[in-house]
Design a protein around this motif. Sequence first.
Motif, PDB file in Angstrom:
ATOM      1  N   VAL A  97       0.848  -1.207   0.000  1.00 39.38           N
ATOM      2  CA  VAL A  97       0.000   0.000   0.000  1.00 39.38           C
ATOM      3  C   VAL A  97       0.881   1.255   0.000  1.00 39.38           C
ATOM      4  CG1 VAL A  97      -2.099   1.012   0.949  1.00 39.38           C
ATOM      5  CG2 VAL A  97      -1.559  -1.363   1.464  1.00 39.38           C
ATOM      6  N   ILE A  98       1.856   1.279  -0.918  1.00 38.35           N
ATOM      7  CA  ILE A  98       2.679   2.468  -1.112  1.00 38.35           C
ATOM      8  C   ILE A  98       2.785   2.731  -2.607  1.00 38.35           C
ATOM      9  CG2 ILE A  98       4.010   2.107   0.998  1.00 38.35           C
ATOM     10  CD1 ILE A  98       6.296   1.113  -0.702  1.00 38.35           C
ATOM     11  N   GLY A  99       3.269   3.907  -2.941  1.00 41.71           N
ATOM     12  CA  GLY A  99       3.372   4.296  -4.342  1.00 41.71           C
ATOM     13  C   GLY A  99       4.267   3.353  -5.125  1.00 41.71           C
ATOM     14  N   THR A 100       3.760   2.860  -6.244  1.00 42.57           N
ATOM     15  CA  THR A 100       4.518   1.921  -7.062  1.00 42.57           C
ATOM     16  C   THR A 100       5.822   2.522  -7.556  1.00 42.57           C
ATOM     17  OG1 THR A 100       2.480   0.838  -7.765  1.00 42.57           O
ATOM     18  CG2 THR A 100       4.403   0.521  -9.155  1.00 42.57           C
ATOM     19  N   CYS A 101       5.824   3.822  -7.842  1.00 39.92           N
ATOM     20  CA  CYS A 101       7.027   4.460  -8.365  1.00 39.92           C
ATOM     21  C   CYS A 101       8.144   4.538  -7.331  1.00 39.92           C
ATOM     22  CB  CYS A 101       6.699   5.857  -8.890  1.00 39.92           C
ATOM     23  SG  CYS A 101       5.677   5.839 -10.378  1.00 39.92           S
ATOM     24  N   GLN A 102       7.833   4.230  -6.062  1.00 44.56           N
ATOM     25  CA  GLN A 102       8.872   4.198  -5.040  1.00 44.56           C
ATOM     26  C   GLN A 102       9.412   2.797  -4.801  1.00 44.56           C
ATOM     27  OE1 GLN A 102       8.410   6.419  -1.448  1.00 44.56           O
ATOM     28  NE2 GLN A 102       7.017   7.893  -2.352  1.00 44.56           N
ATOM     29  N   MET A 103       8.834   1.803  -5.468  1.00 44.02           N
ATOM     30  CA  MET A 103       9.290   0.428  -5.288  1.00 44.02           C
ATOM     31  C   MET A 103      10.554   0.185  -6.107  1.00 44.02           C
ATOM     32  SD  MET A 103       7.294  -0.881  -3.109  1.00 44.02           S
ATOM     33  CE  MET A 103       8.115  -2.476  -3.202  1.00 44.02           C
ATOM     34  N   LYS A 104      11.483  -0.536  -5.504  1.00 52.58           N
ATOM     35  CA  LYS A 104      12.740  -0.869  -6.158  1.00 52.58           C
ATOM     36  C   LYS A 104      12.845  -2.379  -6.319  1.00 52.58           C
ATOM     37  CE  LYS A 104      14.815   2.930  -3.536  1.00 52.58           C
ATOM     38  NZ  LYS A 104      15.814   3.277  -2.496  1.00 52.58           N
ATOM     39  N   VAL A 105      13.455  -2.793  -7.405  1.00 53.34           N
ATOM     40  CA  VAL A 105      13.767  -4.206  -7.584  1.00 53.34           C
ATOM     41  C   VAL A 105      15.130  -4.447  -6.959  1.00 53.34           C
ATOM     42  CG1 VAL A 105      14.190  -6.052  -9.245  1.00 53.34           C
ATOM     43  CG2 VAL A 105      12.433  -4.329  -9.709  1.00 53.34           C
ATOM     44  N   PRO A 106      15.235  -5.314  -5.955  1.00 57.42           N
ATOM     45  CA  PRO A 106      16.535  -5.533  -5.323  1.00 57.42           C
ATOM     46  C   PRO A 106      17.482  -6.283  -6.244  1.00 57.42           C
ATOM     47  CG  PRO A 106      14.932  -7.088  -4.462  1.00 57.42           C
ATOM     48  CD  PRO A 106      14.171  -6.128  -5.344  1.00 57.42           C
ATOM     49  N   VAL A 107      18.755  -5.948  -6.171  1.00 57.62           N
ATOM     50  CA  VAL A 107      19.754  -6.702  -6.934  1.00 57.62           C
ATOM     51  C   VAL A 107      19.796  -8.140  -6.438  1.00 57.62           C
ATOM     52  CG1 VAL A 107      22.217  -6.922  -7.436  1.00 57.62           C
ATOM     53  CG2 VAL A 107      21.129  -4.674  -7.489  1.00 57.62           C
ATOM     54  N   VAL A 108      19.766  -8.307  -5.107  1.00 63.62           N
ATOM     55  CA  VAL A 108      19.712  -9.642  -4.509  1.00 63.62           C
ATOM     56  C   VAL A 108      18.337  -9.817  -3.877  1.00 63.62           C
ATOM     57  CG1 VAL A 108      20.702 -11.228  -2.817  1.00 63.62           C
ATOM     58  CG2 VAL A 108      22.190  -9.647  -4.080  1.00 63.62           C
ATOM     59  N   MET A 109      17.558 -10.745  -4.378  1.00 63.66           N
ATOM     60  CA  MET A 109      16.193 -10.953  -3.906  1.00 63.66           C
ATOM     61  C   MET A 109      16.191 -12.060  -2.852  1.00 63.66           C
ATOM     62  SD  MET A 109      12.802 -11.551  -6.248  1.00 63.66           S
ATOM     63  CE  MET A 109      12.892  -9.890  -6.930  1.00 63.66           C
ATOM     64  N   SER A 110      15.828 -11.706  -1.614  1.00 61.36           N
ATOM     65  CA  SER A 110      15.880 -12.666  -0.516  1.00 61.36           C
ATOM     66  C   SER A 110      14.510 -13.204  -0.118  1.00 61.36           C
ATOM     67  CB  SER A 110      16.538 -12.020   0.711  1.00 61.36           C
ATOM     68  OG  SER A 110      15.849 -10.834   1.091  1.00 61.36           O
ATOM     69  N   ASP A 111      13.447 -12.552  -0.524  1.00 67.07           N
ATOM     70  CA  ASP A 111      12.096 -12.961  -0.145  1.00 67.07           C
ATOM     71  C   ASP A 111      11.664 -14.178  -0.968  1.00 67.07           C
ATOM     72  OD1 ASP A 111       9.455 -13.224   0.548  1.00 67.07           O
ATOM     73  OD2 ASP A 111       8.797 -11.321  -0.331  1.00 67.07           O
ATOM     74  N   PRO A 112      11.396 -15.337  -0.325  1.00 65.95           N
ATOM     75  CA  PRO A 112      11.016 -16.541  -1.081  1.00 65.95           C
ATOM     76  C   PRO A 112       9.753 -16.363  -1.916  1.00 65.95           C
ATOM     77  CG  PRO A 112      11.583 -17.096   1.199  1.00 65.95           C
ATOM     78  CD  PRO A 112      11.511 -15.593   1.116  1.00 65.95           C
ATOM     79  N   ILE A 113       8.796 -15.577  -1.429  1.00 65.16           N
ATOM     80  CA  ILE A 113       7.560 -15.351  -2.190  1.00 65.16           C
ATOM     81  C   ILE A 113       7.870 -14.575  -3.465  1.00 65.16           C
ATOM     82  CG2 ILE A 113       5.299 -14.235  -2.152  1.00 65.16           C
ATOM     83  CD1 ILE A 113       5.190 -14.790   0.849  1.00 65.16           C
ATOM     84  N   ALA A 114       8.716 -13.555  -3.336  1.00 65.24           N
ATOM     85  CA  ALA A 114       9.106 -12.778  -4.517  1.00 65.24           C
ATOM     86  C   ALA A 114       9.929 -13.626  -5.482  1.00 65.24           C
ATOM     87  CB  ALA A 114       9.891 -11.544  -4.087  1.00 65.24           C
ATOM     88  N   GLN A 115      10.781 -14.490  -4.952  1.00 66.44           N
ATOM     89  CA  GLN A 115      11.566 -15.378  -5.808  1.00 66.44           C
ATOM     90  C   GLN A 115      10.658 -16.274  -6.644  1.00 66.44           C
ATOM     91  OE1 GLN A 115      14.187 -17.500  -3.175  1.00 66.44           O
ATOM     92  NE2 GLN A 115      15.513 -15.748  -2.808  1.00 66.44           N
ATOM     93  N   GLU A 116       9.652 -16.839  -6.003  1.00 65.71           N
ATOM     94  CA  GLU A 116       8.718 -17.704  -6.732  1.00 65.71           C
ATOM     95  C   GLU A 116       7.957 -16.910  -7.786  1.00 65.71           C
ATOM     96  OE1 GLU A 116       5.011 -20.822  -5.848  1.00 65.71           O
ATOM     97  OE2 GLU A 116       5.936 -19.706  -4.204  1.00 65.71           O
ATOM     98  N   TRP A 117       7.572 -15.668  -7.445  1.00 69.42           N
ATOM     99  CA  TRP A 117       6.859 -14.807  -8.385  1.00 69.42           C
ATOM    100  C   TRP A 117       7.701 -14.581  -9.640  1.00 69.42           C
ATOM    101  CZ3 TRP A 117       7.211 -10.277 -11.031  1.00 69.42           C
ATOM    102  CH2 TRP A 117       6.046  -9.653 -11.431  1.00 69.42           C
ATOM    103  N   ILE A 118       8.991 -14.293  -9.452  1.00 66.28           N
ATOM    104  CA  ILE A 118       9.882 -14.063 -10.572  1.00 66.28           C
ATOM    105  C   ILE A 118      10.071 -15.335 -11.395  1.00 66.28           C
ATOM    106  CG2 ILE A 118      12.320 -13.635 -11.184  1.00 66.28           C
ATOM    107  CD1 ILE A 118      10.899 -11.075 -10.667  1.00 66.28           C
ATOM    108  N   MET A 119      10.261 -16.455 -10.723  1.00 65.33           N
ATOM    109  CA  MET A 119      10.492 -17.725 -11.438  1.00 65.33           C
ATOM    110  C   MET A 119       9.300 -18.099 -12.313  1.00 65.33           C
ATOM    111  SD  MET A 119      12.757 -20.150  -8.894  1.00 65.33           S
ATOM    112  CE  MET A 119      11.707 -20.003  -7.438  1.00 65.33           C
ATOM    113  N   ASN A 120       8.106 -17.703 -11.914  1.00 62.23           N
ATOM    114  CA  ASN A 120       6.917 -18.005 -12.696  1.00 62.23           C
ATOM    115  C   ASN A 120       6.815 -17.174 -13.974  1.00 62.23           C
ATOM    116  OD1 ASN A 120       5.967 -19.988 -10.968  1.00 62.23           O
ATOM    117  ND2 ASN A 120       4.774 -18.547  -9.721  1.00 62.23           N
ATOM    118  N   ARG A 121       7.707 -16.229 -14.145  1.00 64.19           N
ATOM    119  CA  ARG A 121       7.655 -15.370 -15.323  1.00 64.19           C
ATOM    120  C   ARG A 121       8.847 -15.581 -16.257  1.00 64.19           C
ATOM    121  NH1 ARG A 121       4.488 -13.981 -11.626  1.00 64.19           N
ATOM    122  NH2 ARG A 121       2.648 -12.681 -12.003  1.00 64.19           N
TER     123      ARG A 121
END
Length: 381
Positions: free
Chosen positions: A352-376
Amino acid sequence: MSSKVPKETAPYALAMVLHNPSFLLLHALFALADHSVEALRVMFCTTLLDMFMYMDRDWFTLIDAIDTGTIPELENIEHRHLHANPVRAAELRAIGPPSNTAGWAKYVWPNLKIALSAGSGPFSSAVPKVKHLLGPDVTLQSPRFASSECLIGINYHTGDINRFRIVLDDGFIEYLDVASEEVADKLCAAWEAEPGRHYELVLTTCHGLWRYRSGDIVELLGFAPDDGSPVMRFVERRNMEIRFDGISVTETQLVQSISSATQDTIGQVVEFTCFKDVRQLPHTIGFFVELAQDPGTTSRHLTKQRLSEALSSVNGRIGRCYDRGAVGMPTLRVVKPGTFAEYRQWRGEAAVIGTCQMKVPVVMSDPIAQEWIMNRVELEI
C-alpha cells in the motif's frame, strides 16, 4: 483536481491514479501532447524506462487520444486539459514510437534539455537504454541522493549521474568505515573521513532519528573546494550480497558482471535481479534478466562462460570456487518483457505504497518474490 501542476504537463488528478500502467501512460499522454516539454522528471531510471516501454506498447492509443482530445475510461479527470490536437498527433505519427529511433525523445520534444532520474546502483542497468532514447543532446542527471529518512546529497557534476555533494539540511551525517568494527566508537565525522575509502552513512535527523544506520555504502571521492563539503558516489547497499561457504559476492560485483557479460551475447539487460540457485549441486548464482530486445542467438552459448569470467574478474575468490567445483556455473533466465514493471506494481499494491517508489533488489531474498519471478521466466540460457 482538474487544475494542472505548475510547470508540469499533467493535472493534479493523476496523483489519484493507483494502477501503475495507467499512471505512467497518462503522464506519458499529457507529456506527448505538449510540444514544448523541456525536462523529464521521474524518480528512478527504471521507472522512466517503464514509461517509454508503455508508450511503445500503446503508441497508437495515445496518439488517437491526442488527435480526438478524449481520455477513455478514466474517472475524476475533466477532459478540458487534453484539447483535441490533430496537428500534434500527425507530428507524433510521423516520428513513430520510442523503439523506432535513437534519440527519439529529442524528436518528440525539440526543447528537451535534461532528464532528472536516479541512475546509480540498482537503477544503472536501465541507463544505457534510457540514454539511447534520450540521445546525445539531452543530459541524464540524478538530481539528488536521498532516502526516506532525509536528503543526503545533491548532484555535484552535470553529466555524472553518481557524484554527489553531501548536504546537512535535514540532519547530521557520520561515517562508518566498512572495514572497521560495527560499533559507535568507530564512527567518524566528515573531516575525519579519508578519500578513497568506503563508508556506511549513519544519520541523525531533525525529525528524531539518532545515529540511524542507512545501509547505504558510499565511496568518499574528496571534498568540494568551495566549502569543504564531502563529495561521494554511491557504491551499494550494505549486506546486499549472495553468500556461499566462506565467500560472498556483493551487489556491486553482481551489477558489474551482468553489465559486461551480456551486451555482445544475448543483448542489453534493462533490469535484473538474482538469488542463490539451489536447483542442483553445486549451488550457484541465478540471474533473472529482462532484455531490451529478443535475445541474440549467434553468441547466446557464450553467455554463461562470459558471466562466470566477469564474476571471477571482480571477485577472485568466486573464480577459485569455480575452478575447484565448489560453486556451479552461474545460471541465466530471461523473464517476459514488462516483468519488473509488474513486480513494482505487485509489491506496491501489497505494501500500500506508491509503485514508483518500489525498487527491484539486486539480490532478492524474499522466497515469495523469488517464486513470483520464477513463474515469469520464458527462456533459460
